[in-house]
Design a protein around this motif. Sequence first.
Motif, short mmCIF file in Angstrom:
data_model
loop_
_atom_site.label_atom_id
_atom_site.label_comp_id
_atom_site.label_asym_id
_atom_site.label_seq_id
_atom_site.Cartn_x
_atom_site.Cartn_y
_atom_site.Cartn_z
N ASP A 170 1.13 -0.86 0.08
CA ASP A 170 0.06 0.13 -0.19
C ASP A 170 0.73 1.37 0.16
O ASP A 170 0.53 2.18 -0.86
N GLU A 171 2.16 1.43 1.01
CA GLU A 171 2.43 2.28 1.25
C GLU A 171 3.53 2.72 -0.75
O GLU A 171 3.67 3.82 -0.73
N GLN A 227 2.11 2.08 -3.10
CA GLN A 227 1.73 2.38 -4.47
C GLN A 227 1.03 4.34 -3.89
O GLN A 227 0.66 4.61 -4.93
#
Length: 138
Positions: free
Chosen positions: A134-135, A137
């Motif tokens: 997630d980080e 992206q």
Amino acid sequence: PNSISYGCRAKAQMLAGRPLVADRVIEEMFCNDVELSPQIVESHCQALLIMCHSSLQDREFSRLQQAFERGDVVISTAPSRQQQTWANMKSVAKRMQSSSEPVQFQDVLVEWNAQRGLMSEWQNCVGGTNYLADERQG
């Protein structure tokens, strides 16, 4: 910016649980030819250790190995505490690459800032779960 300002930025990112951002800060420092300090190379390798643990990708391990090679000279003149942390980081990296036993996330948090920052509260997962996806992206 000088090495102190880069070091402060990288430390803040590590304490905030953002190893990818800490890595980018330190890479920017390298691009600007700023002198390395033991704290900077230690923070960089800690961030890369976490990135390696998340992905278990060869590309990340290659970057970590390059960072270890770059930092060896700097750490050789550092206080014994930092030399011990450096040796512990290398040991964890070796375990991640060669062990058939999975390495837990908490085992990867070697540096003082990583152990006391937000990451100390993260789930103690095994490597290769892409918990930083997630980080990456974002």
